[in-house]
Design an enzyme around this catalytic site. Sequence first.
Site, PDB file in Angstrom:
ATOM      1  N   HIS A 148       0.656  -0.887   0.091  1.00  0.00           N
ATOM      2  CA  HIS A 148       0.268  -0.106   0.386  1.00  0.00           C
ATOM      3  C   HIS A 148       1.237   1.151  -0.278  1.00  0.00           C
ATOM      4  O   HIS A 148       1.816   1.017   0.616  1.00  0.00           O
ATOM      5  CB  HIS A 148      -1.045   0.276   0.655  1.00  0.00           C
ATOM      6  CG  HIS A 148      -2.354   0.763   1.073  1.00  0.00           C
ATOM      7  ND1 HIS A 148      -2.219   2.635   1.514  1.00  0.00           N
ATOM      8  CD2 HIS A 148      -3.444   0.681   1.043  1.00  0.00           C
ATOM      9  CE1 HIS A 148      -2.787   2.716   1.246  1.00  0.00           C
ATOM     10  NE2 HIS A 148      -4.315   2.093   0.553  1.00  0.00           N
ATOM     11  N   ASP A 195      -8.247  -5.304   0.183  1.00  0.00           N
ATOM     12  CA  ASP A 195      -8.178  -6.094  -0.684  1.00  0.00           C
ATOM     13  C   ASP A 195      -7.814  -7.231  -0.753  1.00  0.00           C
ATOM     14  O   ASP A 195      -8.613  -8.640  -1.234  1.00  0.00           O
ATOM     15  CB  ASP A 195      -7.901  -5.968  -1.991  1.00  0.00           C
ATOM     16  CG  ASP A 195      -8.045  -4.406  -1.983  1.00  0.00           C
ATOM     17  OD1 ASP A 195      -9.841  -3.705  -2.216  1.00  0.00           O
ATOM     18  OD2 ASP A 195      -8.034  -3.026  -3.090  1.00  0.00           O
TER      19      ASP A 195
END
Length: 426
Positions: free
Chosen positions: A315, A372
């Site tokens: 991320h 996710d």
Amino acid sequence: MNNSVTVIDNRTGKSYDFKILNGTRGPSVVDISSFYADTGMFTFDNGYTSTASCTSSITFIDGAKGELLYRGIKIEKLAEENSYLDVCYLLLNDALPSQEESKKFDLELRHRSFLHEELLELFKAFPSGSHPMATLSAAAAALSTFHFNHLDMCNESEYQTMARRIVAKMPTIAAFAYRHSIGASFIQPDITRSYTENFLYMMRAYPGGKMHVDPDGERSIKEIEIKALDTIFTLHADHEQNASTTSVRNVASTGAHPYVAISAGISALWGRAHGGANESVIKQLEMIGSVENVDAFISRAKDPEDEFRLMGFGHRVYKNFDPRARVLKNLQVQLQDELHLDSNLMQIASKIEEIALNDEYFVSRKLYPNIDFYSGVILTALKIPTSMFTPIFVIGRTVGWISQWIEFKKSKGTKIARPRQLYLGK
Ligand code: ACO
């Protein structure tokens, strides 16, 4: 100058001072808005890794600690104690609702969940089999044609109505996009059902709205499924200046209609480096196929010559466990227990997680599982078709986009978003 940063141009020896601004949380920022006027140079920041593009008081992320706050409240607390609609109210109004406000908000959204009959023709214009994300983006933009005349760009109460309207309609748009993609007839919203239950209902019901024929069967709606999906919506509700929100703000900066700004956000979210990753995670787990193959794919992810990336890992902001992922990991365990799930995909996912969290490549680059990685597995457990994973992200995020749009509109001194470039051409 105190509280400033000095830049020295080594070519000329000239120095320039730039003010440091402090927020209420997070790193300070250097105000370089006069940089070009002062120095005659631009700054270069590929992918905006070091650039704050706006001021905001909606969402705060501490990527090093793995902390996420909506309006100052920790995401874990909101996911545990509040419904998604209360979170929507919080984002839009900067305070959680009282019981009465909560009821009123819920009721209004139920009544606003219907789509204009003429909009239904738009869905039918697309080939069945089209990806719901494409339809969603088109339908959100089309909504501006139905609500254009009513929007006074200077009136805050109209902003708020406009915001509640799109939050209310997005589940219907998503469900209709899905039903059209599989050639099924549309199921109208049922105002006796809650926001999240209604979405599952519009997706799953048989023509004519028949439901609960077989309470234990494939097409009924279980309480735990509603709770899980509601939590997923909450975890996706906002995430400060990510790629899709920045797209929304960029469109807002030109003065375009809010619903076309949301449409731009939906398009930006679709990519697999962003919201599309939840769909890619499941496709990747299916491609890996079995626990025995995990090692080989981990090696591919580490190979600099191979473009393969482990979807659902890494991320831009989190260099620690994504707090949303932590909530989902617990939810996954709960679902496994209550729905007696132990699928092959879950086994592959936990093997990947176990290896990656201990492997030097991932540890040294601070690559942790992101939201996710878990949402795809949970949505599969909820029998949500893969093509609807990113649309579900859209439903959750719409309130964040529109809150950021309102904040942009209310901010004083905003400018059109217009970056510069380092020209390397002829
Ligand atoms: N698998 C393997 N290696 C990775 C991964 C991954 N998923 N993510 C990053 N890396 C490596 C890169 O190869 C790079 O290695 P290097 O330093 O040896 O060159 C290093 O980690 C840094 O990666 P960047 O691409 O520079 O990091 P950036 O912050 O630009 O990208 C992103 C973040 C796009 C999320 C990236 O981690 C990625 O592609 N992840 C997979 C897709 C994904 O899960 N996206 C969802 C993000 S969450 C969301 O949007 C809701």
